[in-house]
Design an enzyme around this catalytic site. Structure first.
Site, short mmCIF file in Angstrom:
data_model
loop_
_atom_site.label_atom_id
_atom_site.label_comp_id
_atom_site.label_asym_id
_atom_site.label_seq_id
_atom_site.Cartn_x
_atom_site.Cartn_y
_atom_site.Cartn_z
N LYS A 93 -6.98 11.18 -3.95
CA LYS A 93 -6.37 12.14 -3.02
C LYS A 93 -5.11 11.54 -2.37
O LYS A 93 -4.08 12.19 -2.30
CB LYS A 93 -7.39 12.58 -1.95
N THR A 94 -5.25 10.30 -1.89
CA THR A 94 -4.09 9.65 -1.27
C THR A 94 -2.97 9.49 -2.29
O THR A 94 -1.78 9.71 -2.00
CB THR A 94 -4.49 8.27 -0.71
N ASP A 138 -5.44 12.35 6.18
CA ASP A 138 -6.66 12.01 5.47
C ASP A 138 -7.85 12.32 6.38
O ASP A 138 -7.70 12.31 7.61
CB ASP A 138 -6.63 10.50 5.14
N THR A 187 -13.39 14.74 2.31
CA THR A 187 -14.54 14.52 1.43
C THR A 187 -15.55 15.65 1.64
O THR A 187 -16.51 15.76 0.90
CB THR A 187 -15.23 13.18 1.75
N ARG A 246 -11.18 4.31 -8.40
CA ARG A 246 -11.17 3.12 -7.52
C ARG A 246 -12.24 2.12 -7.96
O ARG A 246 -12.01 0.92 -7.99
CB ARG A 246 -11.39 3.52 -6.06
N1 LIG Z 1 -5.72 9.85 -11.67
C1 LIG Z 1 -5.57 8.55 -11.49
N2 LIG Z 1 -4.94 7.81 -12.41
C2 LIG Z 1 -4.81 6.48 -12.25
N3 LIG Z 1 -5.28 5.80 -11.18
C3 LIG Z 1 -5.89 6.49 -10.23
C4 LIG Z 1 -6.06 7.90 -10.33
N4 LIG Z 1 -6.71 8.33 -9.22
C5 LIG Z 1 -6.94 7.25 -8.47
N5 LIG Z 1 -6.45 6.15 -9.08
C6 LIG Z 1 -6.56 4.78 -8.58
O1 LIG Z 1 -7.67 4.73 -7.68
C7 LIG Z 1 -7.28 4.17 -6.44
C8 LIG Z 1 -7.89 5.01 -5.33
O2 LIG Z 1 -7.23 6.24 -5.23
P1 LIG Z 1 -6.93 6.93 -3.82
O3 LIG Z 1 -6.76 5.92 -2.73
O4 LIG Z 1 -5.82 7.88 -4.04
O5 LIG Z 1 -8.29 7.71 -3.61
P2 LIG Z 1 -8.69 8.69 -2.42
O6 LIG Z 1 -9.35 9.86 -3.04
O7 LIG Z 1 -7.53 8.95 -1.54
O8 LIG Z 1 -9.74 7.85 -1.66
P3 LIG Z 1 -10.10 7.90 -0.08
O9 LIG Z 1 -10.61 9.28 0.15
O10 LIG Z 1 -11.12 6.82 0.05
O11 LIG Z 1 -8.83 7.59 0.63
C9 LIG Z 1 -5.74 4.16 -6.45
O12 LIG Z 1 -5.25 2.93 -6.11
C10 LIG Z 1 -5.33 4.37 -7.86
O13 LIG Z 1 -4.93 3.12 -8.40
#
Ligand SMILES: Nc1ncnc2c1ncn2[C@@H]1O[C@H](COP(=O)(O)OP(=O)(O)OP(=O)(O)O)[C@@H](O)[C@H]1O
Length: 368
Positions: A93-94, A138, A187, A246
């Site tokens: 998401k981030t 977030d 989430t 992740r």
């Molecule tokens: N579609 C994708 N392709 C490649 N790498 C990805 C992808 N999605 C996530 N990642 C990897 O996973 C890691 C975590 O992603 P991210 O921080 O965006 O998740 P999030 O959903 O925002 O988590 P949170 O809710 O805990 O913040 C990122 O550093 C990235 O390297």
């Protein structure tokens, strides 16, 4: 954002509590397959994040829809509609919020729901946004009520009302703010009040990733980290990564350590498998908390139904951690069901832990 650090008891307190409650065997650290980011992750994640939509792996439908939203906004030369992203931690998401700003060539401001305790916290941000800026909030479901109400007006009319004074004499001074795009991540979309949810023009639900998509994530990360990763090693790591990029990236780093020390840096299937066994990530990607939840459900409650809070106390965790971190994956794997009467283990759960269900195990449960 790290979910656990706010919602979970610190490891030591948790261990003490579990010991008091006779569950010392499940007083555990589970950072390796926790979908939350830890300190190590945060630095490496910055390096591994895809920077553009074309590099983003998986989530095909979301990617296509989002690219249309962004492309049409660019053509109209207007900020796109506000975007809400929902899905488990670590699904990207981030990363997508950063990509949205990059694709629009717009600046990005990042904050989180828990940081917006008062309306003034949000007003300070909104009033200093540049035109077209992307504001990423977030954990938007954890924003305080007054800030949430201020956001309604800001999202709809690009205006905030600054309240001056208190009580009957208080007056609201309207203040125009620059048109911006809000990107909210949660989430738990179900916890967002309807008036807030309705103000997002585009909602993207992020799903867990398929094994082949995680293999692509792993190959990309291994190239960036300079790790040699044969396809069979990638497959083994991917299928134990709980559908979460992740976690895949984190397991890759631990398997690399193992391979460097014990296998001359070669990550074949056996090496990946031995490393993940050592870290107690089982063949389906269940870690110790998942197995503890299932174990308690089967051994102490005969497979359920049992309420979430009872289950959480029994494993020495916060109910939210069990609900947000362990359950979605267990439900998705068909190991656990949420029923109106509580959590119930499925036949597959008994099988997974090598146990035989009692003859009446599934008679009383009503599956959703
Ligand atoms: N579609 C994708 N392709 C490649 N790498 C990805 C992808 N999605 C996530 N990642 C990897 O996973 C890691 C975590 O992603 P991210 O921080 O965006 O998740 P999030 O959903 O925002 O988590 P949170 O809710 O805990 O913040 C990122 O550093 C990235 O390297």
């Amino acid at each position: 954002m790290p979910y656990s650090r706010r919602t979970r008891a610190p490891a030591t307190a948790r261990a003490e509590r579990a010991e008091r409650e006779g569950n010392a065997e499940v007083s555990l650290e589970r950072d390796l397959v926790s979908p939350d980011a830890d300190g190590d992750d945060l630095q490496i994640e910055a390096a591994l994040r895809p920077k553009r939509l074309a590099e983003f792996i998986g989530q095909g439908r979301v990617r296509e829809q989002l690219s249309l939203v962004l492309e049409s906004a660019l053509r109209r030369n207007r900020p796109p509609d506000h975007v809400l992203m929902s899905g488990s931690p670590g699904l990207g998401k981030t990363t997508l919020a950063m990509i949205i700003a990059a694709e629009l060539s717009a600046p990005l401001r990042i904050t989180s729901g828990p940081a917006l305790e008062r309306a003034g916290d949000l007003a300070a941000i909104l009033s200093t946004l540049a035109e077209g800026e992307v504001l990423f909030i977030d954990e938007i479901h954890r924003m305080a009520r007054p800030a949430e109400e201020m956001l309604y007006l800001a999202m709809e009319d690009f205006r905030v009302d600054i309240v001056v004074g208190k009580g009957p004499g208080a007056t609201a001074i309207p203040l125009d703010i620059a048109p911006f795009t809000l990107v909210g991540a949660t989430t738990r979309a179900g916890l967002l009040p309807a008036p807030l949810r309705d103000r997002f023009g585009f909602t993207a639900h992020m799903d867990f990733y398929e094994v082949d998509e995680l293999e692509q994530v792993l190959h990309r990360s291994s190239r960036l980290l300079g790790v040699s990763l044969p396809p069979e090693g990638a497959h083994e790591i991917a299928r134990r990564s709980r559908g979460t990029p992740r976690i895949a990236n984190r397991l890759l780093r631990r398997v690399r350590d193992f391979a460097d020390v014990r296998a001359e840096g070669v990550i074949d299937r056996d090496v990946a498998s031995a490393a993940l066994d050592l870290y107690e990530v089982d063949a389906e990607g269940l870690d110790r908390l998942d197995r503890a939840v299932l174990g308690v459900l089967l051994r102490k409650f005969g497979g359920g139904p049992v309420g979430l809070s009872t289950l959480a106390v029994a494993v020495g965790e916060e109910p939210e951690t069990v609900e947000v971190v362990a359950e979605p994956f267990l439900v998705r794997q068909g190991l656990l069901a949420r029923t109106p009467r509580g959590r119930v283990a499925t036949a597959a759960a008994w099988h997974h832990l090598g146990m035989t269900p009692p003859p009446d195990a599934f008679g009383a449960a009503h599956f959703d």
